[in-house]
Design a protein around this motif. Structure first.
Motif, mmCIF file in Angstrom:
data_model
loop_
_atom_site.group_PDB
_atom_site.id
_atom_site.type_symbol
_atom_site.label_atom_id
_atom_site.label_comp_id
_atom_site.label_asym_id
_atom_site.label_seq_id
_atom_site.Cartn_x
_atom_site.Cartn_y
_atom_site.Cartn_z
ATOM 1 N N UNK A 43 -6.713 -6.144 -13.466
ATOM 2 C CA UNK A 43 -6.359 -6.072 -12.039
ATOM 3 C C UNK A 43 -7.597 -5.848 -11.168
ATOM 4 N N UNK A 44 -7.585 -6.449 -10.003
ATOM 5 C CA UNK A 44 -8.696 -6.274 -9.080
ATOM 6 C C UNK A 44 -8.497 -4.988 -8.279
ATOM 7 N N UNK A 45 -9.517 -4.613 -7.551
ATOM 8 C CA UNK A 45 -9.448 -3.388 -6.745
ATOM 9 C C UNK A 45 -8.356 -3.511 -5.688
ATOM 10 N N UNK A 46 -7.888 -2.384 -5.235
ATOM 11 C CA UNK A 46 -6.829 -2.335 -4.232
ATOM 12 C C UNK A 46 -7.469 -2.101 -2.864
ATOM 13 N N UNK A 47 -7.009 -2.853 -1.873
ATOM 14 C CA UNK A 47 -7.494 -2.628 -0.514
ATOM 15 C C UNK A 47 -6.776 -1.410 0.049
ATOM 16 N N UNK A 48 -7.517 -0.482 0.596
ATOM 17 C CA UNK A 48 -6.946 0.757 1.117
ATOM 18 C C UNK A 48 -6.769 0.637 2.634
ATOM 19 N N UNK A 49 -5.561 0.934 3.097
ATOM 20 C CA UNK A 49 -5.272 0.971 4.530
ATOM 21 C C UNK A 49 -4.598 2.313 4.809
ATOM 22 N N UNK A 50 -4.664 2.758 6.036
ATOM 23 C CA UNK A 50 -4.062 4.044 6.402
ATOM 24 C C UNK A 50 -3.042 3.829 7.503
ATOM 25 N N UNK A 51 -1.843 4.365 7.275
ATOM 26 C CA UNK A 51 -0.739 4.229 8.222
ATOM 27 C C UNK A 51 -0.548 5.578 8.909
ATOM 28 N N UNK A 52 -0.467 5.596 10.250
ATOM 29 C CA UNK A 52 -0.276 6.878 10.934
ATOM 30 C C UNK A 52 1.109 7.461 10.661
ATOM 31 N N UNK A 53 1.158 8.773 10.462
ATOM 32 C CA UNK A 53 2.411 9.498 10.266
ATOM 33 C C UNK A 53 2.808 10.162 11.581
ATOM 34 N N UNK A 54 4.088 10.551 11.720
ATOM 35 C CA UNK A 54 4.527 11.180 12.971
ATOM 36 C C UNK A 54 3.780 12.481 13.307
#
Length: 162
Positions: free
Chosen positions: A102-113
């Motif tokens: 498996x290739x690396x995972x792209x990391x994204x950040x989702x804002x929480x309330x």
């Protein structure tokens, strides 16, 4: 195995329907093998399903037709901007290698309330397809071990707990 047939040619759909029926038969055989505890038979049927053209095609179809199809992983490959979807899917089918690392995972950040951010890992399209193939191969094994009273995240389970 359910496939939305609206985007497929008739000839291709006939091939897929026949092959899907063979896969359902293999999945039924796997149910029996799991019930009897025949590990060699389970391994063989899992291997057969993973090599099946219909399982691979359905996995590609599901990944390229879902809402996340326009989300690219680290390799920047997505369905966004693809003009000829059939050629793109054929190319994915030819490149498919279940033995690849498996290739690396792209990391994204989702804002929480609460103001913090939740990390989200986005795999590449090829890794998502491989995950789909493996899921279809091992689903009959997991389904056998589920409780009849368990309804969460199960395929084709429309009943709810009252």
């Amino acid at each position: 195995i359910y496939v939305d047939a609206t985007s497929m040619s008739t000839q291709y759909l006939v091939f897929l329907t026949v092959d899907c029926q063979k896969n359902k038969n293999m999945q039924r055989k796997m149910d029996k093998a799991v019930a009897t505890g025949d590990k060699d038979r389970i391994r063989f049927l899992t291997w057969l399903l993973s090599k099946s053209q219909a399982v691979r095609t359905v996995a590609i179809h599901r990944i390229t037709m879902n809402e996340g199809r326009n989300t690219a992983g680290v390799d920047k490959v997505s369905m966004k901007g693809v003009k000829n979807k059939k050629d793109f899917k054929t190319k994915l089918l030819k490149q498919l290698n279940l033995m690849k690392k498996p290739t690396a995972i792209r990391r994204a950040y989702i804002p929480k309330p609460n103001g913090k951010k939740r990390p989200l890992g986005i795999p590449t399209m090829m890794d998502r397809i491989i995950q789909g193939i493996i899921r279809m191969c091992i689903e009959p094994i997991a389904e056998y071990h589920y409780s009849d009273a368990s309804y969460g995240f199960r395929p084709n389970c429309l009943d709810s707990v009252r």
